[in-house]
Design an enzyme around this catalytic site. Structure first.
Site, mmCIF file in Angstrom:
data_model
loop_
_atom_site.group_PDB
_atom_site.id
_atom_site.type_symbol
_atom_site.label_atom_id
_atom_site.label_comp_id
_atom_site.label_asym_id
_atom_site.label_seq_id
_atom_site.Cartn_x
_atom_site.Cartn_y
_atom_site.Cartn_z
ATOM 1 N N GLY A 25 2.225 -5.340 -7.694
ATOM 2 C CA GLY A 25 2.217 -4.505 -6.653
ATOM 3 C C GLY A 25 2.211 -3.181 -6.832
ATOM 4 N N ARG A 38 0.860 0.147 -3.710
ATOM 5 C CA ARG A 38 1.388 0.446 -2.368
ATOM 6 C C ARG A 38 3.025 0.919 -2.833
ATOM 7 N NH1 ARG A 38 2.608 -2.349 2.005
ATOM 8 N NH2 ARG A 38 2.204 -4.370 1.092
ATOM 9 N N VAL A 41 1.493 -12.993 -7.639
ATOM 10 C CA VAL A 41 2.629 -13.706 -8.746
ATOM 11 C C VAL A 41 3.269 -14.762 -8.314
ATOM 12 C CG1 VAL A 41 2.767 -10.986 -9.077
ATOM 13 C CG2 VAL A 41 4.269 -12.199 -7.342
ATOM 14 N N ASN A 45 7.470 -5.448 -9.934
ATOM 15 C CA ASN A 45 7.906 -4.733 -8.723
ATOM 16 C C ASN A 45 7.455 -5.366 -7.528
ATOM 17 O OD1 ASN A 45 8.097 -2.091 -7.126
ATOM 18 N ND2 ASN A 45 5.702 -2.809 -6.707
ATOM 19 N N SER A 60 17.389 -4.624 -5.943
ATOM 20 C CA SER A 60 17.539 -4.008 -4.679
ATOM 21 C C SER A 60 19.115 -3.840 -4.508
ATOM 22 C CB SER A 60 17.110 -4.862 -3.427
ATOM 23 O OG SER A 60 17.662 -4.509 -2.230
ATOM 24 N N TYR A 78 16.564 -12.821 0.617
ATOM 25 C CA TYR A 78 16.260 -11.567 -0.063
ATOM 26 C C TYR A 78 17.362 -11.187 -0.993
ATOM 27 C CZ TYR A 78 14.577 -6.661 -0.870
ATOM 28 O OH TYR A 78 14.120 -5.413 -1.611
ATOM 29 N N ALA A 98 19.391 -13.406 -2.454
ATOM 30 C CA ALA A 98 19.548 -14.518 -3.369
ATOM 31 C C ALA A 98 18.548 -13.972 -4.460
ATOM 32 C CB ALA A 98 19.366 -15.767 -2.818
ATOM 33 N N LYS A 102 17.237 -11.203 -5.103
ATOM 34 C CA LYS A 102 17.416 -9.786 -5.929
ATOM 35 C C LYS A 102 18.691 -10.056 -6.782
ATOM 36 C CE LYS A 102 13.987 -7.667 -4.376
ATOM 37 N NZ LYS A 102 12.927 -7.305 -5.498
ATOM 38 N N ILE A 106 14.376 3.146 0.488
ATOM 39 C CA ILE A 106 13.341 3.854 0.283
ATOM 40 C C ILE A 106 12.245 3.854 0.879
ATOM 41 C CG2 ILE A 106 11.672 4.464 -1.820
ATOM 42 C CD1 ILE A 106 14.649 4.074 -2.806
HETATM 43 P P1 NDP Z 1 5.783 -2.564 -0.193
HETATM 44 O O1 NDP Z 1 5.716 -3.735 1.060
HETATM 45 O O2 NDP Z 1 5.324 -1.190 0.130
HETATM 46 O O3 NDP Z 1 4.683 -3.167 -1.358
HETATM 47 C C1 NDP Z 1 4.917 -4.452 -1.721
HETATM 48 C C2 NDP Z 1 3.940 -4.772 -2.987
HETATM 49 O O4 NDP Z 1 4.169 -5.844 -3.263
HETATM 50 C C3 NDP Z 1 2.528 -4.517 -2.300
HETATM 51 O O5 NDP Z 1 1.586 -3.920 -3.290
HETATM 52 C C4 NDP Z 1 2.084 -6.128 -2.391
HETATM 53 O O6 NDP Z 1 0.625 -6.281 -2.584
HETATM 54 C C5 NDP Z 1 2.787 -6.618 -3.445
HETATM 55 N N1 NDP Z 1 3.021 -8.072 -3.218
HETATM 56 C C6 NDP Z 1 3.674 -8.736 -2.297
HETATM 57 N N2 NDP Z 1 3.514 -10.092 -2.316
HETATM 58 C C7 NDP Z 1 2.856 -10.211 -3.576
HETATM 59 C C8 NDP Z 1 2.652 -11.248 -4.265
HETATM 60 N N3 NDP Z 1 2.719 -12.854 -4.049
HETATM 61 N N4 NDP Z 1 1.640 -11.251 -5.406
HETATM 62 C C9 NDP Z 1 1.418 -9.983 -6.064
HETATM 63 N N5 NDP Z 1 1.787 -9.097 -5.326
HETATM 64 C C10 NDP Z 1 2.524 -9.046 -4.108
HETATM 65 O O7 NDP Z 1 7.254 -2.535 -0.982
HETATM 66 P P2 NDP Z 1 7.935 -1.439 -1.694
HETATM 67 O O8 NDP Z 1 7.145 -0.561 -2.372
HETATM 68 O O9 NDP Z 1 8.987 -0.987 -0.606
HETATM 69 O O10 NDP Z 1 8.944 -2.363 -2.796
HETATM 70 C C11 NDP Z 1 8.546 -2.534 -4.015
HETATM 71 C C12 NDP Z 1 9.817 -3.184 -4.616
HETATM 72 O O11 NDP Z 1 11.032 -2.519 -4.632
HETATM 73 C C13 NDP Z 1 10.001 -4.602 -3.982
HETATM 74 O O12 NDP Z 1 10.393 -5.835 -5.022
HETATM 75 C C14 NDP Z 1 11.256 -4.555 -3.151
HETATM 76 O O13 NDP Z 1 11.905 -5.662 -2.759
HETATM 77 C C15 NDP Z 1 11.804 -3.441 -3.860
HETATM 78 N N6 NDP Z 1 12.766 -2.540 -3.032
HETATM 79 C C16 NDP Z 1 12.246 -1.782 -2.133
HETATM 80 C C17 NDP Z 1 13.175 -1.127 -1.263
HETATM 81 C C18 NDP Z 1 12.680 -0.222 -0.240
HETATM 82 O O14 NDP Z 1 13.593 0.367 0.527
HETATM 83 N N7 NDP Z 1 11.253 0.005 0.119
HETATM 84 C C19 NDP Z 1 14.720 -1.221 -1.276
HETATM 85 C C20 NDP Z 1 14.877 -1.973 -2.708
HETATM 86 C C21 NDP Z 1 13.967 -2.572 -3.184
HETATM 87 P P3 NDP Z 1 -0.481 -5.864 -1.223
HETATM 88 O O15 NDP Z 1 -0.462 -4.431 -1.146
HETATM 89 O O16 NDP Z 1 -1.779 -6.429 -1.772
HETATM 90 O O17 NDP Z 1 0.160 -6.379 -0.053
#
Ligand code: NDP
Length: 249
Positions: A14, A17, A66, A92, A144, A157, A159, A161, A190
């Protein structure tokens, strides 16, 4: 003091983004070669990776789901034969599908667990094969604040994390004898697409609970990821590091 990831192959799931994108840029600026995966946003992946390459950064994109262990095994083998061993893995990729228990469908539970926890398991197992052989590696999982301070409607979610935090510690125990460090970062709220709805619906209320009175930037997480991946963190393993502006308190 300089943080360097010079010469290291770094796989970030991931990674095109949100937080992943910031980690891709920071790790590449620290001298690493980053392979950033995406699931469906091919156009974004091309734009982001093209933009970073045009700044002279050593980054590539790779499509990867993934949740699919066979696809993960094949992709990791292909990446290693093209670029050499992966020395740093950042798990991530993650999704949210919030909902109260009584309204939560099986798919809401399974999708979140299969992506956030199952996905990290698949990629870690695939990458660790070579790390164990090389007796060298760093794995960073993204958890998280919801693991320790969940909101309503986050049973799936939270569970996933909580699971990744426990798995981090178990992996650190198992892999330390192979010189592989495993750590976890637990971000607060974030400013990415993922948290947009919750910030719009309850932003002011959440800010009251954040000691530093601001939401985190993706770079706040990326800085720690680069540090943990670097040799400056060579005595740190099995840790969960909270980066939440004090929200957990
Ligand atoms: P985004 O929604 O901005 O990005 C999520 C990313 O995960 C994307 O690049 C997406 O790919 C990828 N993704 C989703 N499903 C799959 C999959 N099955 N296989 C491969 N890639 C996948 O999320 P964030 O950047 O905000 O979050 C990143 C991490 O941080 C996550 O684990 C989230 O739980 C954690 N987090 C985020 C918080 C926040 O406030 N933002 C707070 C706490 C934790 P694609 O772009 O192609 O869809």
């Amino acid at each position: 003091m300089q943080v360097s990831l010079q010469g290291k192959n770094i796989l970030i799931t991931g990674g095109v983004r949100g937080i992943g994108r910031a980690m891709t840029e920071a790790a590449a600026k620290a001298g690493g070669h980053v392979i950033a995966t995406y699931l469906s946003n091919e156009a974004t992946a091309k734009d982001v990776i093209g933009g970073l390459q045009s700044q002279g950064l050593n980054v590539h994109a790779c499509k990867l789901d993934v949740r699919d262990s066979k696809q993960v095994d094949e992709a990791v083998a292909a990446l290693e034969s093209e670029y050499g061993p992966i020395e740093v893995l950042i798990n991530n990729a993650g999704i949210v599908k919030d909902g109260l228990l009584m309204a939560m469908e099986d798919d809401d539970w399974n999708d979140v667990l299969n992506t956030n926890l199952g996905g990290a398991f698949h990629v870690t197992r695939a990458v660790a094969r070579q790390m164990i052989r090389a007796r060298r590696g760093q794995i960073i999982n993204i958890s998280s604040v919801a693991a320790s301070r969940p909101g309503r409607g986050q049973v799936n979610y939270a569970a996933s994390k909580g699971g990744i935090e426990a798995a981090t510690k178990a992996l650190a125990v198992e892999l330390s004898s192979r010189n592989i460090r495993v750590n976890c970062i637990a971000p607060g709220v974030i400013t990415t697409e993922m948290s947009q709805d919750v910030r719009e619906a309850a932003g002011d209320k959440i800010l009251e609970s954040i000691l530093l009175k601001r939401f985190g930037n993706p770079e706040d997480i990326a800085n720690m990821a680069v540090f943990l991946a670097s040799d400056l963190a060579s005595y740190i393993t099995g840790e969960v590091i909270h980066i939440d502006g004090g929200l957990k308190l």
